[in-house]
Write a protein that holds these residues in place. Structure first.
Motif, PDB file in Angstrom:
ATOM      1  N   HIS A  61       0.816  -1.214   0.000  1.00 22.35           N
ATOM      2  CA  HIS A  61       0.000   0.000   0.000  1.00 22.35           C
ATOM      3  C   HIS A  61       0.842   1.253   0.000  1.00 22.35           C
TER       4      HIS A  61
ATOM      5  N   PRO B  89      -5.261  -4.245  -4.622  1.00 25.01           N
ATOM      6  CA  PRO B  89      -5.678  -3.470  -3.462  1.00 25.01           C
ATOM      7  C   PRO B  89      -7.146  -3.123  -3.564  1.00 25.01           C
TER       8      PRO B  89
ATOM      9  N   PRO C 233     -10.846  -0.843   0.958  1.00 26.56           N
ATOM     10  CA  PRO C 233     -10.940  -0.894   2.398  1.00 26.56           C
ATOM     11  C   PRO C 233     -12.061  -0.006   2.908  1.00 26.56           C
TER      12      PRO C 233
ATOM     13  N   HIS D 118      -7.310  -8.266   2.391  1.00 17.62           N
ATOM     14  CA  HIS D 118      -8.359  -7.270   2.565  1.00 17.62           C
ATOM     15  C   HIS D 118      -9.735  -7.888   2.627  1.00 17.62           C
TER      16      HIS D 118
ATOM     17  N   TYR E 201     -10.029  -9.215   6.050  1.00 13.53           N
ATOM     18  CA  TYR E 201     -10.056  -8.137   7.038  1.00 13.53           C
ATOM     19  C   TYR E 201     -11.404  -7.435   7.037  1.00 13.53           C
ATOM     20  N   ASP E 202     -11.878  -7.112   5.841  1.00 11.20           N
ATOM     21  CA  ASP E 202     -13.147  -6.390   5.741  1.00 11.20           C
ATOM     22  C   ASP E 202     -14.316  -7.268   6.180  1.00 11.20           C
TER      23      ASP E 202
ATOM     24  N   GLY F 133     -13.167  -0.682   8.268  1.00  9.08           N
ATOM     25  CA  GLY F 133     -11.771  -1.107   8.323  1.00  9.08           C
ATOM     26  C   GLY F 133     -10.955  -0.223   9.254  1.00  9.08           C
TER      27      GLY F 133
ATOM     28  N   PRO G   4      -2.944  -3.193   7.106  1.00  9.74           N
ATOM     29  CA  PRO G   4      -3.742  -2.565   6.048  1.00  9.74           C
ATOM     30  C   PRO G   4      -3.837  -1.072   6.280  1.00  9.74           C
TER      31      PRO G   4
END
Lengths: 159, 159
Positions: free
Chosen positions: A25, A151, A154, B25, B28-29, B39, B151
DNA sequence: TATTGTTATACTCTATAACTATA
DNA sequence: TATAGTTATAGAGTATAACAATA
């Protein structure tokens, strides 16, 4: 699901993967910011640089609502990096396609983006092969091409 | 910098790393959404669950402006997951700390979060060790602890 | 004077719902 | 009737700038 007690080695690897994600990131955002683009804009531009596609498909690929793409493409279009073309086969469809300037920017983004290239240079070919195979197994032998879709979004999960 | 022509193997690895980032991600999400958290909120909560800290330090750790943390902690506080405590040593400082409920949530998040645990289970111990060492070298032997900071903030680079 | 946390402001991204023009 | 793209709306995250309280 319930945390079956994970061994320290696995926890190490997981922490390292967290580091990889963080690094990814950093590089991605740095690259986008260098062109005054947001992450979402860079993502869409990178996707379109492979192949122009209907707005709908952009949304599907990036796993977000189609209405978001309208705004992102609007801003890219204002910057002259993307344009909307009619689809001869279906007049409902608009094909989003990068302009020449957009292609150039996308290329520069991609170059700056393979953040792993330099660190990987420190590894021997045998080591890179091992790493590739281990990652493949970890991901369950998914087909490639995830480079740009990587990516995801988020900021989601709002409301 | 200039793209010195990268070999196909390295490109493969880079694409796979993109896949890892995407998967990270997703998990995580998903985990955050399961608790109706964004997030950013999950990230702050996870950070505080290790150790309460001044708002300022949260911002520094997450690499964002302090003013953002105010709002995120506000929302976590409304949910009863975090509280602001005075710092006996410096009356300017507010220490953000998870409540009991917050600690419980953070634990559940962390459990759901080591997304790699299951895929890693398919690897032998020797393979996991190799993977660990390769990742370490890739990241330049950074110290661990990046698990939570991982993240970062994509949506950045705006205005 | 410098620092901590906050507020005010503006922009982007996100999802939802309603609308249009096509199919 | 269903689909593609848009618009309108509201919430969240982000950065910037200005502010009060404290150091």
């Amino acid at each position: 699901m319930a945390t079956p007690r994970t061994d320290p080695l696995t926890l190490d690897v997981i922490a390292l993967i967290g580091g990889v994600v963080a690094r990814y990131h950093e590089e991605y955002d740095r690259a986008a910011a260098a062109h005054a683009l947001t992450g979402a804009q860079a993502r869409v531009l990178g996707l379109l640089s492979h192949e122009p596609m209907p707005m709908r498909k952009v949304a599907r690929t990036l796993k977000c609502e189609p209405s978001n793409i309208t705004g992102i493409v609007d801003r890219l279009e204002l910057r002259g990096l993307v344009e909307r073309r009619p689809d001869p086969a279906d007049r409902r469809v608009k094909l989003a396609a990068p302009t020449e300037d957009g292609m150039r920017t996308a290329r520069q983004l991609r170059d700056a983006l393979d953040f792993a290239r330099e660190p990987l240079a420190d590894l021997s070919e045998a080591e890179r092969t091992m790493l590739r195979d281990l990652l493949r197994r970890m991901l369950g032998d998914e087909p490639s091409g995830a480079a740009d879709a990587a990516p995801p979004s988020p900021g989601a999960a709002a409301g």
